[in-house]
Design a protein around this motif. Sequence first.
Motif, PDB file in Angstrom:
ATOM      1  N   TYR A 164      14.022  23.774 -19.306  1.00 48.62           N
ATOM      2  CA  TYR A 164      15.144  23.081 -18.184  1.00 48.62           C
ATOM      3  C   TYR A 164      16.397  22.300 -18.722  1.00 48.62           C
ATOM      4  O   TYR A 164      17.863  22.903 -17.772  1.00 48.62           O
ATOM      5  N   VAL A 168      12.067  29.692 -15.547  1.00 48.44           N
ATOM      6  CA  VAL A 168      12.718  28.491 -15.827  1.00 48.44           C
ATOM      7  C   VAL A 168      14.005  29.292 -15.797  1.00 48.44           C
ATOM      8  O   VAL A 168      14.595  28.139 -15.240  1.00 48.44           O
ATOM      9  N   SER A 219      16.827  27.917 -12.727  1.00 51.70           N
ATOM     10  CA  SER A 219      18.162  27.008 -13.337  1.00 51.70           C
ATOM     11  C   SER A 219      19.304  27.569 -12.844  1.00 51.70           C
ATOM     12  O   SER A 219      19.757  26.534 -11.902  1.00 51.70           O
TER      13      SER A 219
END
Length: 375
Positions: free
Chosen positions: A261, A359, A363
């Motif tokens: 992240y 992820v 994002s």
Amino acid sequence: MTTKRFIPVAAPVLNGNEKAYVMDCLDSTWISSSGKYIERFEQNFAGFCAVKHAAACCNGTVALHLALMALGVKPKDEVIVPTLTFVSTANAVVYCGARPVFVDSEPDTWNMNPNLIEAKITPRTKGIIVVHLYGHPVDMDTVMSIARRHKLFVIEDAAEAHGAEYKGRRIGSLADIATFSFYGNKIITTGEGGMVVTNDDSLITKVRQLKGQGMDPNTRYWFPVVGYNYRMTNVAAAIGLAQLERVQWHIDRRREVARWYYESLKDNPALILPVEKEWAKNVYWMFTVVLHDDVTKNRDQVMKELAAEGIETRPVFYPMHTLPPYTRLSRGQRFPVADRLGSRGMNLPTWAGLKREEVAFISGVVKECVGGPAL
Ligand SMILES: *Cc1c(COP(=O)(O)O)cnc(C)c1O
């Protein structure tokens, strides 16, 4: 027909001995609240926290209630708690007939601001509950020195921070007593479950008595005090022991998810990201982002747009002073940092089974929704 992707905000990962140990409970019929898994889970968890004693119980909320009762909290006492926490922290104080007194958050760690504690101390104040929020430890040295100066107890509500470290020391060992939760979305889980840990022999004796109906430890069916049935089952402890065997893996995976992240989101001026202070090891219970003040779109709208892409999120906790049972207690007081975090922050999916590609997808959608680096 296209099957739309769905990424939950949290999910347990049961990839160790969970099933074998639960089957052993069933095969042996040791399914109630005594048995070898309870004992082993307690012993190993105490070792994990580097403390002398651990007592299992049925959830993290009653763990707090047990800790407060063992410390002798009585009606009309006051206990200082962060306003930005899960509701259990404040509710457990009310279960004792006492009054939670709220403190605002620090802007960077989002934990209770230690500099604001002393102003809230009165002659009725008995203690402080600190919460290692979303897996980042509280600055314990500062809190402990205030507490010692004013002769207050300190409880660590470590429900969100199994394995986090403060100056190289495990959280759970840093105050008078600490409590953990093993709810399904926590760092490790027993389905529902909790633990009280301490180095203090007399506190753990009280906790054990209170969680077992108040029975005298030396005389069966003699109840010198009013107690509770707050016990954990051997089946839950079997799951917990298996989870604990792999706790380092669970923590490493969460830290890896957080790193992904950070890599994708760190240069985005629209987002404020979690910190990890130089003295801290953050275990990232929930990777949380806060919309910068310049972002005009509101948080709930961003969450709705993420949900439309199959990404589940949660709002940062509504601060306690905004909840109906607690507004009257905090009338006239201001909590600007917690208010901003509570209205502009959200938890992104954070759990040990998340893949790098997921992820990256999350994002990407977050950046699109909030306006991206070109803001
Ligand atoms: C989850 C949580 C609790 C309560 O735990 P339960 O096991 O759900 O009762 C208490 N405090 C905090 C900060 C939590 O996040």
